[in-house]
Design an enzyme around this catalytic site. Sequence first.
Site, short mmCIF file in Angstrom:
data_model
loop_
_atom_site.label_atom_id
_atom_site.label_comp_id
_atom_site.label_asym_id
_atom_site.label_seq_id
_atom_site.Cartn_x
_atom_site.Cartn_y
_atom_site.Cartn_z
CG HIS A 26 1.30 10.84 -6.60
ND1 HIS A 26 2.32 11.07 -7.16
CD2 HIS A 26 1.36 12.47 -5.98
CE1 HIS A 26 3.28 12.00 -7.19
NE2 HIS A 26 2.58 13.23 -5.52
P1 TYD Z 1 7.53 8.68 -6.93
O1 TYD Z 1 6.44 9.31 -5.99
O2 TYD Z 1 7.10 7.80 -7.95
O3 TYD Z 1 8.09 9.96 -8.05
P2 TYD Z 1 7.37 11.21 -9.14
O4 TYD Z 1 5.98 11.45 -8.42
O5 TYD Z 1 7.80 11.72 -10.04
O6 TYD Z 1 6.12 9.85 -9.59
O7 TYD Z 1 9.15 8.38 -6.47
C1 TYD Z 1 9.72 7.79 -6.71
C2 TYD Z 1 11.05 7.80 -6.17
O8 TYD Z 1 11.55 8.09 -4.79
C3 TYD Z 1 9.94 6.13 -4.76
O9 TYD Z 1 10.70 5.46 -4.29
C4 TYD Z 1 9.78 7.43 -3.80
C5 TYD Z 1 10.84 8.40 -3.73
N1 TYD Z 1 11.28 9.75 -3.57
C6 TYD Z 1 11.63 9.74 -2.50
O10 TYD Z 1 12.58 9.25 -1.64
N2 TYD Z 1 11.18 11.23 -1.70
C7 TYD Z 1 11.10 12.17 -2.32
O11 TYD Z 1 10.38 13.27 -1.98
C8 TYD Z 1 10.06 11.93 -3.33
C9 TYD Z 1 9.51 12.89 -4.01
C10 TYD Z 1 10.14 10.29 -4.00
#
Ligand code: TYD
Length: 142
Positions: free
Chosen positions: A57
């Site tokens: 992303h």
């Molecule tokens: P995600 O964005 O998929 O993680 P990455 O960027 O590592 O691929 O996030 C995974 C899950 O965690 C999603 O349900 C959102 C949650 N999350 C939070 O609640 N707070 C945060 O700061 C982050 C980065 C993710």
Amino acid sequence: MLPTHNLPKGVQLFDHDIFGDKRGDLVSVEQNRTIPFEIARVYTIFHTSYHMARGCHAHIGMQQALVNITGSLTLIVDDGTVKSEINLDRPGRTVIINGLVWRELTNFSPGSVINCFSDKFYDESEYIRDYNTFRSLCATSK
Ligand code: TYD
């Protein structure tokens, strides 16, 4: 600061000092001192798998610092023009990402732990999760 000539715009690579002795290792991250912004949020990525990619992303107006703690991973960063692979392969190795940069984390070693710092609270609506949308935004923001 490590050489940055081949890194995308808004990406910096450096090493935090590791304070180690016979008791173990310690790394200290300080806002506006070791990293160039105020910290609103800290999250930690762990229990990962080698073949699974995370991230995938971009954000428009967010600053982040990815500080490797233990183990290793590959970070792909892409500003729409320059794309680099960075090996976060030692404790304290740090990448700052500022602005519109696509990022992917992969090739996690067993036991990999990485701390992530952000100047913004979590807001899913602020995520750009589609690569073509990211490329369009890059083209219009030039
Ligand atoms: P995600 O964005 O998929 O993680 P990455 O960027 O590592 O691929 O996030 C995974 C899950 O965690 C999603 O349900 C959102 C949650 N999350 C939070 O609640 N707070 C945060 O700061 C982050 C980065 C993710």
